[in-house]
Scaffold this active site. Sequence first.
Site, PDB file in Angstrom:
ATOM      1  CD  GLU A 184      -3.128  -6.744   6.213  1.00 18.88           C
ATOM      2  OE1 GLU A 184      -2.162  -6.560   6.966  1.00 18.88           O
ATOM      3  OE2 GLU A 184      -4.064  -5.920   6.065  1.00 18.88           O
ATOM      4  CG  ASN A 222      -2.168  -0.855   1.010  1.00 21.35           C
ATOM      5  OD1 ASN A 222      -2.593  -1.067  -0.123  1.00 21.35           O
ATOM      6  ND2 ASN A 222      -2.739  -1.346   2.089  1.00 21.35           N
TER       7      ASN A 222
END
Length: 344
Positions: free
Chosen positions: A269, A234
């Site tokens: 996640e 990210n």
Amino acid sequence: MDDLKVSDSVYGATHEAIARTLRFALEIVSDGIWDWDIRTDHVKRSPGWYSMLGYAVDSLPENVLTWHQVIHPEDFERVMRGFRAYLDGTHPVYAEEYRCRCRNGDYLWISDHGRFVEFDEEGRATRMIGAHRNIHERKLAELALQRKNQELLALNQALEDLVAARTEALRRANRALAEQAAQALRLSEIDPLTQIANRRCLERQLQVEWHRLQRHGHPCALLMFDLDHFKRINDGFGHQAGDRVLVAVAQAVRQDLRDVDCFARWGGEEFIVLLPETDAAAAGSLAERLRLNLRRIDVALPMPLTASFAVAQMVADEAPGDLVRRLDAALYQAKRQRDCIVVS
């Protein structure tokens, strides 16, 4: 011969007396009578018949055509069918109700009854007598009642049609609402990004399997995994890249699962797989296969994709919440090593 003439004279007088008596009787019980000589087509009508229709006595031709001309055009065919049926012998009686035209042009409802009264030597009818009765008021009341009944039937049918239409509309509305509710439930239990189950759905299914274990002792296992170093993805490549990785992982893992398995995004996640009819050993084998498969996913990143796994089997004396906490603790231990499997 003189005796024979006397006998014929007496018979004729008796016959005429009987006919006169019959006409008198008909006049008493009817509003008009008619006497048809079939051989000559002559029709004699009583004064009452003329009076009933407003004509002067004997003012109309004394034949069958006069009768035809006073019958209402809408009634004519029906009356003729009934009359012919009696003449042909296919119907035992002649009795009809129809409208007759009065002198002033109005129509009067009458009943008409007739029968043969004389026959020749071969049995053919030669004379027919009938009676008319004024039934106008009764017929108008009867027709009014019929119209009222027809209106009521039409109203009832309209109401039934309306109820049926409203019922069908309500059924469709209820079905649409049910479909919307089912769709809303599905959407409420699906992760919008990965299109797999969300945490709520997994928790509901977990309760179902825990109750099955309590009742029937069916084994069930949980598999949880977390993508390694996902924050780096990210931070280094942006959240859109991270979302693409999550979608790719969900698609790859789903291909290795059964229809009965519940695959959910637990958060961020982290993913969980609920495995009915599966023990810890089988769940561990699946975790190893998934761990290797994740390495081969093409996510267009410069580093390989790995994940840490935890496996735990459901036990009867452990609440679902405790099971998840035990699984989470095992995953925490696996994440300290990365790219491995810890069985709790």
